[in-house]
Design a protein around this motif. Structure first.
Motif, PDB file in Angstrom:
ATOM      1  N   TRP A  64       0.828  -1.210   0.000  1.00 39.23           N
ATOM      2  CA  TRP A  64       0.000   0.000   0.000  1.00 39.23           C
ATOM      3  C   TRP A  64       0.861   1.258   0.000  1.00 39.23           C
ATOM      4  CZ3 TRP A  64      -4.805  -1.276  -0.876  1.00 39.23           C
ATOM      5  CH2 TRP A  64      -5.342  -2.455  -0.349  1.00 39.23           C
ATOM      6  N   THR A  66       0.361   5.671   0.465  1.00 40.58           N
ATOM      7  CA  THR A  66      -0.467   6.876   0.516  1.00 40.58           C
ATOM      8  C   THR A  66       0.359   8.018  -0.059  1.00 40.58           C
ATOM      9  OG1 THR A  66       0.217   7.438   2.777  1.00 40.58           O
ATOM     10  CG2 THR A  66      -1.803   6.145   2.530  1.00 40.58           C
ATOM     11  N   PHE A  75       1.385   7.808  -8.130  1.00 34.71           N
ATOM     12  CA  PHE A  75       0.389   6.977  -8.821  1.00 34.71           C
ATOM     13  C   PHE A  75       1.049   6.206  -9.973  1.00 34.71           C
ATOM     14  CE2 PHE A  75      -2.800   6.366 -12.147  1.00 34.71           C
ATOM     15  CZ  PHE A  75      -3.886   5.872 -11.449  1.00 34.71           C
ATOM     16  N   CYS A  97     -11.174   7.721 -11.018  1.00 38.41           N
ATOM     17  CA  CYS A  97     -12.257   7.921 -10.026  1.00 38.41           C
ATOM     18  C   CYS A  97     -13.494   8.477 -10.728  1.00 38.41           C
ATOM     19  CB  CYS A  97     -11.798   8.863  -8.917  1.00 38.41           C
ATOM     20  SG  CYS A  97     -10.333   8.318  -8.040  1.00 38.41           S
ATOM     21  N   HIS A 105      -6.810  13.467  -6.135  1.00 39.42           N
ATOM     22  CA  HIS A 105      -7.389  12.260  -5.529  1.00 39.42           C
ATOM     23  C   HIS A 105      -7.187  11.014  -6.378  1.00 39.42           C
ATOM     24  CE1 HIS A 105      -9.466  15.700  -3.671  1.00 39.42           C
ATOM     25  NE2 HIS A 105      -9.183  15.012  -2.581  1.00 39.42           N
ATOM     26  N   ALA A 107      -6.387   7.516  -7.318  1.00 39.86           N
ATOM     27  CA  ALA A 107      -6.262   6.334  -6.443  1.00 39.86           C
ATOM     28  C   ALA A 107      -6.577   5.091  -7.251  1.00 39.86           C
ATOM     29  CB  ALA A 107      -7.260   6.437  -5.284  1.00 39.86           C
ATOM     30  N   ILE A 113      -2.760   1.674  -4.391  1.00 40.92           N
ATOM     31  CA  ILE A 113      -2.625   3.142  -4.296  1.00 40.92           C
ATOM     32  C   ILE A 113      -3.835   3.674  -3.526  1.00 40.92           C
ATOM     33  CG2 ILE A 113      -2.359   5.296  -5.597  1.00 40.92           C
ATOM     34  CD1 ILE A 113      -1.510   3.401  -8.032  1.00 40.92           C
ATOM     35  N   LEU A 114      -3.615   3.984  -2.256  1.00 40.72           N
ATOM     36  CA  LEU A 114      -4.726   4.418  -1.400  1.00 40.72           C
ATOM     37  C   LEU A 114      -5.119   5.866  -1.654  1.00 40.72           C
ATOM     38  CD1 LEU A 114      -3.667   2.609   1.886  1.00 40.72           C
ATOM     39  CD2 LEU A 114      -5.685   2.119   0.502  1.00 40.72           C
ATOM     40  N   GLY A 115      -4.388   6.528  -2.502  1.00 40.84           N
ATOM     41  CA  GLY A 115      -4.848   7.823  -2.964  1.00 40.84           C
ATOM     42  C   GLY A 115      -3.949   8.986  -2.694  1.00 40.84           C
ATOM     43  N   ASN A 117      -4.044  13.035  -1.849  1.00 43.64           N
ATOM     44  CA  ASN A 117      -4.815  13.564  -0.738  1.00 43.64           C
ATOM     45  C   ASN A 117      -4.665  15.079  -0.646  1.00 43.64           C
ATOM     46  OD1 ASN A 117      -5.939  13.957   1.872  1.00 43.64           O
ATOM     47  ND2 ASN A 117      -5.477  11.814   2.320  1.00 43.64           N
TER      48      ASN A 117
END
Ligand SMILES: Cc1ncc(C[n+]2csc(CCOP(=O)(O)OP(=O)(O)O)c2C)c(N)n1
Length: 331
Positions: A64, A66, A75, A97, A105, A107, A113-115, A117
């Motif tokens: 993972w 962030t 990304f 998204c 954002h 993700a 890829i939790l995003g 932010n």
């Protein structure tokens, strides 16, 4: 942490290719932002590519990450699809998204890829939660929190250093020290060294030249191996520089003011991480300049295809707004 893991020639070429992808995608975004073709702000990662690529080359799809508001590089480095990212930034329904998140954002959970932010420091607690989940489930994944030198002044950073060390979580903190927090030089708002904050929690730390992808790759290999083997968190501070403005329309905010000298930017341009890797590869006889040019032309085609895909796609569906904002319950 552990011993060295020098990348092979094949890996170095792949690092070059991934860094070039990020750079060319962003050069194109820069041009399209200047032409007023993009909805919303874009924060470019130009000059910092070695950090995301050097770290993510050591990760698996199941690990993972962030990211931050400056998230395109993370990304793409983690294997996100260029077309889906471009369409997202263009606000199109084919975006990763569905065009609802935009640049800040991007993700893709299927790639870990939790995003990106928009909340500075927002990734710390998400990555710590992911690392806690890994620990509870007992698998051998790791979580990586990318964050800026500005975010290191958020209180949540201390909380996450504390619990990740206390609970020995498989978490790697990657501080991208690019010298600025928006229009403020970091040194004017930061006491002491950021790395010492992690040391205080007995977390193993390494400070690296963030414009040298081999140095980042090696530091990340050690840190990730450490975390993956259950020894707890690790910390990397990558020293780099933000070549572009904080965001592409920063001149409107600055209204004639300035927060750095052109000369400083030019000095850092000489340390361009992609040019440095190219010189290294050619000087080592690992490849020829024309091979590198071939990779760059191929990537230019990938970027062109991504832009065509985004341009040809339908705008985001306004109806979806209710679904994604209200979790199915319309007001
Ligand atoms: C919680 C929060 N506070 C303030 C902001 C406004 N803001 C956006 S980017 C930024 C600076 C972030 O600096 P850094 O973490 O070093 O990241 P960089 O922009 O250098 O990549 C600030 C203060 C925000 N988005 N979120």
């Amino acid at each position: 942490m552990t011993d060295q893991h020098e990348p092979s020639n094949e890996q170095l070429l792949s690092l070059f290719e991934r860094m070039t992808l990020i750079r060319l995608m962003e050069e194109r975004l820069r041009a399209d932002a200047a032409a007023g073709r993009l909805p919303g702000a874009v924060h470019l990662y130009i000059g910092q590519e070695a950090v995301a690529v050097g770290v993510c080359a050591n990760l698996r799809d199941t690990d993972w990450i962030t990211s931050t508001h400056r998230g395109h590089g993370h990304f793409l480095a983690k294997g996100g699809d260029p077309k889906a990212m471009m369409a997202e930034i263009w606000g199109k329904r084919t975006g990763i998204c569905k065009g609802m998140g935009g640049s800040m954002h991007v993700a893709d959970l299927s790639k870990g890829i939790l995003g990106a932010n928009g909340i500075v420091g927002g990734g710390f607690a998400i990555a710590t939660g992911a690392a806690l989940a890994i620990s509870l489930l007992g698998n051998d994944r790791v979580a990586v929190a990318f964050f800026g030198d500005g975010a290191a002044n958020q209180g949540v950073f201390m909380e996450c250093l504390n619990v990740s060390s206390l609970w020995q979580l498989p978490l790697v903190f990657v501080c991208e020290y690019n010298h600025f927090c928006e229009f403020t030089p970091t040194a004017t708002v930061t006491s002491g060294d950021i790395v010492d904050r992690a040391r205080a929690f007995k977390i193993p730390c390494e400070v690296v030249d963030g414009n040298n992808v081999v140095a980042v790759f090696n530091a990340a290999a050690s840190a990730i191996t450490w975390a993956r083997s259950g020894k707890g968190p690790a910390f990397i501070e990558a020293r780099t520089y933000r070549i572009q403005g904080h965001l592409e329309s920063e001149d409107l905010f600055l209204a004639g003011g300035k927060y750095r000298e052109k000369q400083e930017v030019e000095e850092w341009r000489k340390l361009d991480p992609i040019a440095r890797l190219a010189n290294f590869l050619v000087s080592q006889g690992a490849c020829t300049t024309s091979q590198l040019d071939g990779i760059t032309s191929k990537i230019a085609g990938v970027v062109e295809d991504a832009v065509k895909f985004a341009e040809a796609s339908e705008p985001a569906d306004p109806e979806l707004t209710f679904e994604v904002m209200f979790a199915g319950q319309r007001p």
